[in-house]
Design an enzyme around this catalytic site. Structure first.
Site, mmCIF file in Angstrom:
data_model
loop_
_atom_site.group_PDB
_atom_site.id
_atom_site.type_symbol
_atom_site.label_atom_id
_atom_site.label_comp_id
_atom_site.label_asym_id
_atom_site.label_seq_id
_atom_site.Cartn_x
_atom_site.Cartn_y
_atom_site.Cartn_z
ATOM 1 N N TYR A 56 -5.018 5.151 11.608
ATOM 2 C CA TYR A 56 -3.756 4.549 11.174
ATOM 3 C C TYR A 56 -2.678 4.618 12.260
ATOM 4 O O TYR A 56 -1.490 4.538 11.942
ATOM 5 C CB TYR A 56 -3.255 5.243 9.909
ATOM 6 C CG TYR A 56 -3.921 4.771 8.620
ATOM 7 C CD1 TYR A 56 -3.882 3.429 8.233
ATOM 8 C CD2 TYR A 56 -4.554 5.673 7.754
ATOM 9 C CE1 TYR A 56 -4.457 2.994 7.056
ATOM 10 C CE2 TYR A 56 -5.140 5.243 6.568
ATOM 11 C CZ TYR A 56 -5.090 3.900 6.219
ATOM 12 O OH TYR A 56 -5.646 3.473 5.047
ATOM 13 N N PHE A 64 5.935 6.539 6.045
ATOM 14 C CA PHE A 64 4.829 6.956 5.170
ATOM 15 C C PHE A 64 3.597 7.447 5.932
ATOM 16 O O PHE A 64 2.595 7.828 5.323
ATOM 17 C CB PHE A 64 4.445 5.817 4.209
ATOM 18 C CG PHE A 64 4.039 4.523 4.893
ATOM 19 C CD1 PHE A 64 2.746 4.335 5.373
ATOM 20 C CD2 PHE A 64 4.949 3.481 5.037
ATOM 21 C CE1 PHE A 64 2.370 3.153 5.993
ATOM 22 C CE2 PHE A 64 4.583 2.280 5.661
ATOM 23 C CZ PHE A 64 3.289 2.120 6.135
ATOM 24 N N ARG A 92 -8.598 -9.661 1.876
ATOM 25 C CA ARG A 92 -7.166 -9.379 1.645
ATOM 26 C C ARG A 92 -6.732 -10.006 0.322
ATOM 27 O O ARG A 92 -5.981 -9.410 -0.447
ATOM 28 C CB ARG A 92 -6.301 -9.950 2.781
ATOM 29 C CG ARG A 92 -6.499 -9.336 4.148
ATOM 30 C CD ARG A 92 -6.027 -7.930 4.304
ATOM 31 N NE ARG A 92 -4.638 -7.727 3.948
ATOM 32 C CZ ARG A 92 -4.015 -6.552 4.108
ATOM 33 N NH1 ARG A 92 -4.664 -5.504 4.624
ATOM 34 N NH2 ARG A 92 -2.769 -6.405 3.749
ATOM 35 N N THR A 98 -0.152 -4.862 -1.279
ATOM 36 C CA THR A 98 -0.145 -3.414 -1.009
ATOM 37 C C THR A 98 0.419 -2.631 -2.194
ATOM 38 O O THR A 98 -0.136 -1.606 -2.595
ATOM 39 C CB THR A 98 0.719 -3.128 0.248
ATOM 40 O OG1 THR A 98 0.284 -3.985 1.303
ATOM 41 C CG2 THR A 98 0.615 -1.677 0.672
ATOM 42 N N ARG A 109 -6.376 -4.371 -6.598
ATOM 43 C CA ARG A 109 -5.221 -3.476 -6.720
ATOM 44 C C ARG A 109 -4.493 -3.678 -8.050
ATOM 45 O O ARG A 109 -3.998 -2.719 -8.640
ATOM 46 C CB ARG A 109 -4.299 -3.665 -5.518
ATOM 47 C CG ARG A 109 -4.852 -2.952 -4.267
ATOM 48 C CD ARG A 109 -4.133 -3.370 -3.023
ATOM 49 N NE ARG A 109 -4.406 -2.489 -1.888
ATOM 50 C CZ ARG A 109 -4.020 -2.764 -0.643
ATOM 51 N NH1 ARG A 109 -3.371 -3.886 -0.376
ATOM 52 N NH2 ARG A 109 -4.296 -1.915 0.329
ATOM 53 N N HIS A 122 -8.640 -0.315 1.114
ATOM 54 C CA HIS A 122 -8.123 -0.763 2.416
ATOM 55 C C HIS A 122 -8.955 -1.965 2.849
ATOM 56 O O HIS A 122 -10.160 -1.997 2.611
ATOM 57 C CB HIS A 122 -8.285 0.344 3.467
ATOM 58 C CG HIS A 122 -8.107 -0.152 4.879
ATOM 59 N ND1 HIS A 122 -6.879 -0.201 5.491
ATOM 60 C CD2 HIS A 122 -9.005 -0.673 5.771
ATOM 61 C CE1 HIS A 122 -7.024 -0.722 6.710
ATOM 62 N NE2 HIS A 122 -8.298 -1.002 6.905
ATOM 63 N N GLU A 133 -11.978 -1.429 13.478
ATOM 64 C CA GLU A 133 -12.174 -0.528 12.339
ATOM 65 C C GLU A 133 -13.650 -0.319 12.019
ATOM 66 O O GLU A 133 -14.068 0.795 11.680
ATOM 67 C CB GLU A 133 -11.407 -1.073 11.129
ATOM 68 C CG GLU A 133 -9.896 -1.016 11.366
ATOM 69 C CD GLU A 133 -9.065 -1.524 10.206
ATOM 70 O OE1 GLU A 133 -7.843 -1.290 10.212
ATOM 71 O OE2 GLU A 133 -9.622 -2.163 9.285
HETATM 72 O O1 CDP Z 1 -3.153 -1.567 3.076
HETATM 73 P P1 CDP Z 1 -2.264 -2.723 3.485
HETATM 74 O O2 CDP Z 1 -2.746 -3.413 4.734
HETATM 75 O O3 CDP Z 1 -2.029 -3.667 2.341
HETATM 76 O O4 CDP Z 1 -0.818 -2.101 3.798
HETATM 77 P P2 CDP Z 1 -0.207 -1.500 5.170
HETATM 78 O O5 CDP Z 1 1.184 -2.003 5.290
HETATM 79 O O6 CDP Z 1 -1.128 -1.731 6.315
HETATM 80 O O7 CDP Z 1 -0.109 0.058 4.860
HETATM 81 C C1 CDP Z 1 -1.239 0.878 4.948
HETATM 82 C C2 CDP Z 1 -1.262 1.784 3.756
HETATM 83 O O8 CDP Z 1 -0.142 2.659 3.817
HETATM 84 C C3 CDP Z 1 -1.135 1.104 2.392
HETATM 85 O O9 CDP Z 1 -2.342 0.596 1.886
HETATM 86 C C4 CDP Z 1 -0.616 2.237 1.544
HETATM 87 O O10 CDP Z 1 -1.671 3.089 1.130
HETATM 88 C C5 CDP Z 1 0.286 3.006 2.507
HETATM 89 N N1 CDP Z 1 1.697 2.647 2.327
HETATM 90 C C6 CDP Z 1 2.529 3.525 1.646
HETATM 91 O O11 CDP Z 1 2.071 4.572 1.201
HETATM 92 N N2 CDP Z 1 3.860 3.214 1.468
HETATM 93 C C7 CDP Z 1 4.367 2.066 1.949
HETATM 94 N N3 CDP Z 1 5.654 1.786 1.769
HETATM 95 C C8 CDP Z 1 3.549 1.166 2.640
HETATM 96 C C9 CDP Z 1 2.206 1.490 2.819
HETATM 97 MG MG MG Z 2 -2.944 -2.687 6.670
#
Ligand code: CDP
Ligand code: MG
Length: 146
Positions: A56, A64, A92, A98, A109, A122, A133
């Site tokens: 990450y 976060f 996606r 998200t 989700r 993810h 990845e």
């Molecule tokens: O997983 P996704 O690509 O939809 O979102 P991301 O923006 O790449 O963020 C990665 C992961 O971080 C998310 O799936 C959430 O688990 C976490 N996250 C969070 O805990 N709080 C946020 N405000 C944004 C993301």
């Molecule tokens: Mg992401």
């Protein structure tokens, strides 16, 4: 990192600790397979904190980041490689937003995520990310499905 031929057919997925601990891996895999993906590689693992920080690292400046790395390394996860035409974009779409509060009906989700952080799955966000990845967790010889 190794390179794939026809990378746009592959994406990388994680079934996160909240989902594995609730025993819904099978239900999520059903949604994935019903949407036309082939699971061409899959394993149940425990990600270390160090691996999480590397995986990450794109989020390292986000507020976060620390919680996210702690969470993804807090329990067993299923890492998998999915194959389908337009795999990255279509997965996606199947995952949904998200934040599950914004996720559309019929998405993983919307159906299963608990919160924005415990959001069950993810999926890679671009084809070059998918290559990075996949090669982070799988060797080429582990991609055995068709
Ligand atoms: O997983 P996704 O690509 O939809 O979102 P991301 O923006 O790449 O963020 C990665 C992961 O971080 C998310 O799936 C959430 O688990 C976490 N996250 C969070 O805990 N709080 C946020 N405000 C944004 C993301
Ligand atoms: Mg992401």
């Amino acid at each position: 990192m190794y390179r794939f031929f026809m990378a746009n057919n592959l994406t990388f997925s994680i079934i996160k600790p909240d989902a594995v601990s609730r025993h819904i891996t099978g239900k999520i895999n059903s949604m994935i397979e019903n949407a036309g993906f082939s699971i061409i590689a899959q394993k149940l693992i425990r990600i270390t904190k160090e691996q999480a920080q590397k995986f990450y690292d794109v989020h390292q400046d986000k507020p976060f980041y620390e919680d996210l790395c702690n969470y993804i390394s807090s329990g067993a996860v299923v890492v998998q490689v999915l194959k389908k035409e337009n795999a990255v974009a279509d997965y996606r779409k199947l995952m949904g937003a998200t934040n599950p509060a914004n996720a559309e009906e019929g998405t993983i989700r919307k159906k299963y995520a608990i919160s924005i952080d415990q959001n069950s799955v993810h999926g890679s966000d671009a084809e070059d990310t998918a290559e990075r990845e996949i090669s982070f967790f799988f060797s080429k010889t582990e991609l055995v499905g068709c």
